[in-house]
Structure formats: structure tokens, C-alpha cells
Enzyme design. Structure first.
Site, PDB file in Angstrom:
ATOM      1  N   GLU A 289       0.824  -1.213   0.000  1.00 28.17           N
ATOM      2  CA  GLU A 289       0.000   0.000   0.000  1.00 28.17           C
ATOM      3  C   GLU A 289       0.858   1.263   0.000  1.00 28.17           C
ATOM      4  O   GLU A 289       0.553   2.238  -0.692  1.00 28.17           O
ATOM      5  CB  GLU A 289      -0.937   0.007   1.216  1.00 28.17           C
ATOM      6  CG  GLU A 289      -1.970  -1.109   1.234  1.00 28.17           C
ATOM      7  CD  GLU A 289      -3.076  -0.924   0.206  1.00 28.17           C
ATOM      8  OE1 GLU A 289      -3.085   0.106  -0.491  1.00 28.17           O
ATOM      9  OE2 GLU A 289      -3.931  -1.809   0.098  1.00 28.17           O
ATOM     10  N   ARG A 293       0.596   3.822  -3.169  1.00 28.33           N
ATOM     11  CA  ARG A 293      -0.031   5.106  -2.839  1.00 28.33           C
ATOM     12  C   ARG A 293       1.000   6.215  -2.649  1.00 28.33           C
ATOM     13  O   ARG A 293       0.871   7.292  -3.220  1.00 28.33           O
ATOM     14  CB  ARG A 293      -0.886   4.980  -1.579  1.00 28.33           C
ATOM     15  CG  ARG A 293      -1.994   3.946  -1.691  1.00 28.33           C
ATOM     16  CD  ARG A 293      -3.010   4.107  -0.587  1.00 28.33           C
ATOM     17  NE  ARG A 293      -3.796   2.893  -0.397  1.00 28.33           N
ATOM     18  CZ  ARG A 293      -5.018   2.856   0.135  1.00 28.33           C
ATOM     19  NH1 ARG A 293      -5.597   3.971   0.527  1.00 28.33           N
ATOM     20  NH2 ARG A 293      -5.658   1.705   0.282  1.00 28.33           N
ATOM     21  N   ASP A 422      -4.843  -9.811  -8.152  1.00 20.87           N
ATOM     22  CA  ASP A 422      -5.156  -8.905  -9.259  1.00 20.87           C
ATOM     23  C   ASP A 422      -3.979  -8.160  -9.877  1.00 20.87           C
ATOM     24  O   ASP A 422      -3.627  -8.360 -11.042  1.00 20.87           O
ATOM     25  CB  ASP A 422      -6.241  -7.911  -8.828  1.00 20.87           C
ATOM     26  CG  ASP A 422      -5.965  -7.261  -7.477  1.00 20.87           C
ATOM     27  OD1 ASP A 422      -4.858  -7.438  -6.937  1.00 20.87           O
ATOM     28  OD2 ASP A 422      -6.857  -6.566  -6.960  1.00 20.87           O
ATOM     29  N   GLU A 556     -12.617   0.244  -9.618  1.00 18.87           N
ATOM     30  CA  GLU A 556     -12.246  -0.725 -10.656  1.00 18.87           C
ATOM     31  C   GLU A 556     -13.212  -0.757 -11.842  1.00 18.87           C
ATOM     32  O   GLU A 556     -12.789  -0.890 -13.005  1.00 18.87           O
ATOM     33  CB  GLU A 556     -12.126  -2.126 -10.040  1.00 18.87           C
ATOM     34  CG  GLU A 556     -10.927  -2.313  -9.141  1.00 18.87           C
ATOM     35  CD  GLU A 556     -11.102  -1.688  -7.771  1.00 18.87           C
ATOM     36  OE1 GLU A 556     -10.089  -1.457  -7.066  1.00 18.87           O
ATOM     37  OE2 GLU A 556     -12.269  -1.413  -7.393  1.00 18.87           O
ATOM     38  N   THR A 642      -1.251   0.785 -10.268  1.00 21.46           N
ATOM     39  CA  THR A 642      -2.514   0.202  -9.834  1.00 21.46           C
ATOM     40  C   THR A 642      -3.311   1.127  -8.925  1.00 21.46           C
ATOM     41  O   THR A 642      -4.453   0.843  -8.600  1.00 21.46           O
ATOM     42  CB  THR A 642      -2.271  -1.154  -9.135  1.00 21.46           C
ATOM     43  OG1 THR A 642      -3.492  -1.899  -9.075  1.00 21.46           O
ATOM     44  CG2 THR A 642      -1.708  -0.956  -7.735  1.00 21.46           C
TER      45      THR A 642
END
Length: 664
Positions: A289, A293, A422, A556, A642
Site C-alpha cells: 500500500e 499510494r 489482481d 475498478e 494500480t
């Protein structure tokens, strides 16, 4: 007793001067040679008797009183340094001498009778030294106890961290070295993107207004916190960010603000980062994360704005993540403490495993770090992961979601293109795109993985909806998550360059996934998609369990709409996107920002009271891009990580990334 005042002044001067010379070690010939009177002998004996008595009393108390053992009764203590210095070689008496001698005599006479008062400066110094030694001893014992409680892996990680710190200190001796200058990749379409059509422009302006409402609310109620609770109107955080205020929403939203032309808000965020963003905190964070981010957000902000502070902060944070790779296999831990460098995995993960989507979603950011810094470590870390996976057997050609970083073996055989798996597949494709399509190894790995996914996981429902299920212990679970809906855009993005002339096939597959995910939205009361939905027992694209009916502002589905719009320009994708805008604004907007809802099938939903940072980073950005022209961040020049942070394609030509020659 003869009064001292009846003694001639010359005798007193001689006496004191003589004693002073003896005490201070001056040569005896300096003393004047005069006749010694009876009075002088009496005074001299009196002083000598007092001195000896005091000395004997001190020695006697030393043997009986343990507290007295704290004193230093050597001769230099009794004859402690004089207040007024005397020039070397001079021993003539003066009032300065008299004062000094008076101090010596008073200390000698008074010290035995004032045990509670220290007249010796040396005692305070000795007490202070003893206290310091005692405190150091206690601290060392405590540190030793803490070491004994730690596991072998934690101790190894700490040792490696200490080695790294020593190396860093050696580097700092010559001062901080500036990052090497590198050619800036070609930056095209970083702002504007006017759609031309007034209707689409109005819709885009509405999305910008929603972004401003989300940002202003965070600015007012959660500034500096990782996220905001828009109903309680206070700061919020989760364990993925640790227990510190790292301003996740600020970093995550920067590039969206810049793209939308909200430059005053962008400058506020930049100022906070310059003054407050600190990574030397005792916080255990998610490597995945924080990478997507924070590092992704800082790199994107740097490329878009050219502000050096974002690059510097990204590199500082990346250094803090590197200790997570200190495992027997080089597969990183899921979490790392930014201060100590100690890593570990999630307690719920299969047999202490690392997660495929987490350690497989580092490539884009780490390659850019090597490009910007010249440090090959970042590139080598992620290439090592790829090489390791390439050597492993894969059941049915599928990648299980769990891999043990100690043994290098797969955990539970669970494969998903949604949560846990994913973005691993996404980054294989995007590594190829970001390399200007020169990383053919990444493309081949992606094509092989997608072929296995299509063979084992992709099915059609009885109602004709194409979905991607999950492989669990040898059978297919006919369930699809909201996270899986990104795959429609991935298939479209990877269509060009597909083997065996399958470009049209994968573009069509992307369209089918987009349709299925739109149905999951359209079949709810709020027109917002649930977290997961099933395709069995007569139910299709509908959530069954209560804990799968929530919507937390996820991006998404809208991400897939945008990619499909870019590749087909079919107006239905803008129509579906606008439906989502209206639903979010109607059901998720509150006075303090935007909140997720707990049940998309209820006409009176309750809020979860969290404005996720990815709502500003992804959801609103993809919506804004959907209603912008293709000239804004064209896909020929930009690749989105992503978390929707755009990073430029590296048109390296003959330039070789540092360290890449040792990996190929």
C-alpha cells in the site's frame, strides 16, 4: 588562650604565608627567615591539631558509615582547588592567600559536623557519574530483555538494518549526495484535455467539483491524517498505514489535483509534504500500500509538476522499504517497520505467506526509482522476484495467491484475478508497456498467465454474462469481486501485442467483463456495485452475503469504462460512467466529504463513515479522464500504476538501467 588579635600582624602574615607555602608545595626558601615567637608556635600547633583531628575523624567515619564511602578523602580533596588562582612560583601572602586558606580550614573543620551537606564539589560530580552508570546499566538490561523476546528472523532483520545504518552513516560523512541528473522522459498531455462537447465539459466540471468537495472536507476535518471520517468529521487511519499521521490522502490526491487544474490545492499539499512528511517514524506499514499510494503518488507528482521535493521524498521512503526484502528468498514481507526495518507477514495469510498481489506489484515504481537515482538495488529486487517465480512450478499454469518467503514454496492453492492476485498480472503487462515494449520477458509471462486464466477461470453464466471466478483447491468458485472488474480494462490495454492475432479477441473479452460489472451496478437499488457477486443458484451478478453488499467508493469498474472508452469510443461507457457519478453524488455525498455505504440493495443505506484515499486518487481521476479528450495523458506516453498514478513510458533507447545487465 591568647587572642589572635593581640598577635602582631607580621607574625600572622608569616604564619599563614608559611603554612600556605607548605600546603601549596612551594619551595621552603621562599619563606622569610625571622624569629619564631611563642605566640606563633601556639597558633601553628592549634591549626595543626585541628587539621589532624578533622582528618582522623573523617577517616574514622569512612570505616563506620557506608554513606561516607561516597566521599573521596584523598589529600587533593581536603586541599581542593582554590577559588582565586595564584601565579606559579609566587608564595607571598596577600588577602587572596588569606581567603583561600580560610576556605581550606573551614572545609576541614566543618565537614565532620555537617554530614548532610556536601562541601565537596567532587561529591556532586561523583554522584552524578554513579547515577549515569546506574541508568546506563538499567537501560542495557532492558534492551537485553527485549532482544530475548524477539524471534530469530527479527534479530537478523535488526542486524541487517544496523549494517545498513552504518553504511548510510559512512555515506553521510561527505554530506548528502544529490540525485544524479537523468533525462526527463517525454511528457505529453499533462493537463487540459478539453472534451470540446459542452455536455461532456459540464459533466467533467461536475466531477471536478466533487473532487474539490472531497479535498476541502479532508482539508478542514482530517488534515495530516491518513484519511477522514466525513460524518464524524475527524481524522481516520487503518493498520495499512501504521499508527502515524502520514497524510495518505494528500499524497494520493496530488496528481489528481494537478490534472484537474486545482493548483492552489496542489500547492497546499506540496507545502504539507515539504514541512511534515516524515518517514523516520515508529510505524509498521503495508509495503504494497505504501508503495502504490505514496511512492507512486510522489513519483507521479514529480513527473507532472517537476518539483524536486517529490522525487526526494519518494527515494527516502523507498530506502525505508528495502529492509522488507531481507528474507531467505528475497520475497518481501507484507509489512515493515519504517524505523527498525523489522518485517513480518499478515497473521491471516496462509502459513505465514506473502501475498502475490503485494510482492508482485512493485515493479513499476522500483524501476522508476532506479532510473531516477542510478541505484540498481530497486531494479534488482523486483527482477529477482520475477526470476524466482519463473523457476517455480505452477498448478495448471496458474499462480497461487500465497508464497512463503522463508521456504519459497506456494501456500494454499487459491488463485484469483481479484483480491490477493489482481495487480500482479496488471504489472506484468504494464512493465512491458512502461519499457516502451522492450521488456519482452514481462510480456511473455503476462500472455502465458492470461492464457491459463482464460482456460481455468473465465466462464459464461446461464444468462450469458462473462465472469472471472476463483480457483480454490481444485474447483472453480463462481464468484467475482469488485476488484476483479479492473480486468476488463487490462484485457483491452493488452490487446495490442497479443500473440496469434488475438487483439480483437481480448478487446471483446474486455467489453464482456465491462458489461458484467455494469450489470452488478445496475441490479442494485443504489446503482452502485457490491463488493462481490455470484453466478449460481439462479442469481447472477448479485451479492448474496450481507458482508459482500457494501460499496466503499471503489474505482475498478470505472477504470474499465475508461480504458474501453479510450480503445473503442463507444458512448455507452461514458453513459455508464455518468450513472456512477450521479449515484455516488446522491448516495455517498455527505457534508464532510464522501462515505462508503454498507448495503447497496437498501433504499436507506447506512454509511461506513470513511472517505478512502483511493477515491481521490482513482475513482474521481478515472471519471475525469472518461469525460476528457484522449490528449490528456495519452496511453502511448503514460502508464498508470494500480493506484491510478501516471508514470511516463521510459523511451530509453540505448540507455541501460543500472544493474539490468546483471539480470538478463
Amino acid at each position: 588562650m591568647v587572642s589572635l588579635f593581640l598577635i602582631p600582624k607580621s607574625s600572622i602574615c608569616f604564619c599563614l604565608n608559611y603554612i600556605y607555602c607548605l600546603v601549596m608545595g612551594a619551595s621552603s626558601h621562599v619563606a622569610p627567615q625571622i624569629q619564631i615567637s611563642v605566640s606563633f608556635i601556639f597558633i601553628l600547633l592549634l591549626l595543626l591539631f585541628g587539621y589532624v583531628t578533622a582528618w582522623l575523624r573523617n577517616m574514622f567515619m569512612l570505616s563506620l558509615n557506608s554513606d561516607r564511602m561516597k566521599y573521596n578523602y584523598s589529600l587533593p580533596l581536603f586541599l581542593c582547588p582554590l577559588i582565586f588562582p595564584i601565579k606559579e612560583g609566587r608564595c607571598l601572602f596577600s588577602w587572596v592567600h588569606f581567603i583561600n586558606m580560610f576556605i581550606i580550614i573551614m572545609k576541614l573543620f566543618c565537614s565532620p559536623f555537617l554530614p548532610g551537606i556536601s562541601l565537596y564539589p567532587c561529591r556532586e560530580e561523583e554522584e552524578s557519574l554513579r547515577d549515569k552508570i546506574r541508568a546506563d546499566h538499567e537501560r542495557a538490561l532492558q534492551e537485553a530483555k527485549e532482544k530475548l523476546r524477539k524471534s530469530k528472523e527479527e534479530l537478523k532483520a535488526e542486524i541487517q538494518t544496523e549494517k545498513t545504518k552504518v553504511a548510510e552513516e559512512l555515506k553521510k560523512k561527505d554530506g548528502p549526495k544529490p540525485l544524479p541528473p537523468v533525462p526527463m522522459p517525454k511528457l505529453v498531455g499533462v493537463n487540459d484535455g478539453d472534451p470540446g462537447d459542452p455536455d461532456n465539459k459540464e459533466k467533467r466540471d461536475k466531477i471536478r467539483e466533487m473532487m474539490k468537495h472531497a479535498w476541502d472536507s479532508y482539508r478542514q476535518y482530517g488534515w495530516g491524517h491518513n484519511e477522514v471520517k466525513p460524518i464524524a468529521k475527524k481524522g481516520h487511519s487503518t493498520n495499512i498505514f501504521g499508527n502515524s499521521q502520514m497524510g495518505a490522502t494528500i499524497v494520493d490526491a496530488l496528481d489528481t489535483l494537478y490534472i484537474m487544474g486545482l493548483h492552489d490545492e496542489f500547492k497546499d499539499g506540496q507545502q504539507w509534504i515539504e514541512q511534515n512528511l516524515d518517514f523516520s517514524v515508529n510505524a509498521e506499514v503495508s509495503v504494497f500500500e505504501v508503495n502504490i499510494r505514496f511512492i507512486g503518488g510522489l513519483l507521479a507528482a514529480y513527473y507532472l509538476s517537476g518539483q524536486e521535493v517529490f522525487k526526494v521524498k519518494a527515494v527516502q521512503l523507498a530506502e525505508k522499504l528495502l529492509p522488507a526484502f531481507n528474507t531467505p528468498t528475497g520475497i518481501p514481507w507484507a509489512m515493515v517497520n519504517l524505523k527498525t526495518g523489522v518485517g513480518r507477514n499478515w497473521g491471516w495469510a496462509s502459513a505465514g505467506s506473502s501475498i502475490l498481489a503485494e510482492f508482485g506489484t512493485l515493479h513499476m515504481e522500483f524501476v522508476h526509482l532506479t532510473y531516477l537515482t542510478g541505484n540498481p538495488a530497486y531494479y534488482q529486487k523486483v527482477m529477482h522476484i520475477r526470476k524466482l517465480l519463473a523457476k517455480m512450478d505452477r498448478p495448471n499454469g496458474l499462480y497461487p495467491n500465497y508464497l512463503n518467503p522463508r521456504t519459497g514454496r506456494w501456500g494454499q492453492h487459491h488463485t484469483s484475478v481479484g483480491g490477493l492476485g489482481d495487480s500482479f498480472y496488471e504489472y506484468l503487462l504494464k512493465a512491458w508497456l512502461m519499457s516502451d515494449k522492450t521488456d519482452t520477458e514481462a510480456r511473455k509471462t503476462y500472455d502465458d498467465a492470461i492464457e491459463a486464466i482464460e482456460r481455468h477461470l473465465i466462464r459464461k453464466s446461464n444468462g450469458g454474462l462473462t465472469f472471472i471466478g476463483e480457483w480454490k483447491n481444485g474447483h472453480l468458485e463462481r464468484k467475482m469481486g469488485h476488484l476483479t472488474c479492473f480486468a476488463g480494462g487490462m484485457f483491452a490495454l493488452g490487446a495490442d501485442g497479443s500473440p496469434d492475432d488475438k487483439a480483437g479477441h481480448y478487446l471483446q473479452l474486455g467489453a464482456e467483463i465491462a458489461h458484467t460489472c455494469h450489470e452488478s451496478y445496475d441490479r442494485t437499488v443504489l446503482k452502485l456495485g457490491p463488493e462481490a457477486f455470484k453466478f449460481d443458484s439462479g442469481l447472477e451478478a448479485v451479492a448474496v452475503r450481507q458482508n459482500e453488499k457494501y460499496y466503499i467508493l471503489r474505482p475498478e469498474v470505472i477504470e474499465t469504462y475508461w480504458y474501453m472508452w479510450r480503445f473503442t469510443h463507444d458512448p455507452k461507457y461514458r453513459q455508464w460512467g455518468w450513472e456512477a457519478v450521479q449515484a455516488i453524488d446522491k448516495y455517498c455525498r455527505v457534508s464532510g466529504g464522501f462515505s462508503g455505504v454498507k448495503d447497496v440493495y437498501s433504499s436507506n443505506p447506512t454509511y461506513d463513515d470513511v472517505q478512502q484515499s483511493f477515491f481521490l486518487a482513482e475513482t474521481l481521476k478515472y471519471l475525469y479522464l472518461l469525460f476528457s479528450s484522449d490528449e490528456l495523458l495519452p496511453l502511448e506516453n503514460w502508464v498508470f500504476n494500480t493506484e491510478a498514478h501516471p508514470l511516463p513510458v521510459l523511451h530509453l533507447g540505448n540507455i541501460t538501467l543500472p544493474g539490468s545487465e546483471t539480470q538478463r
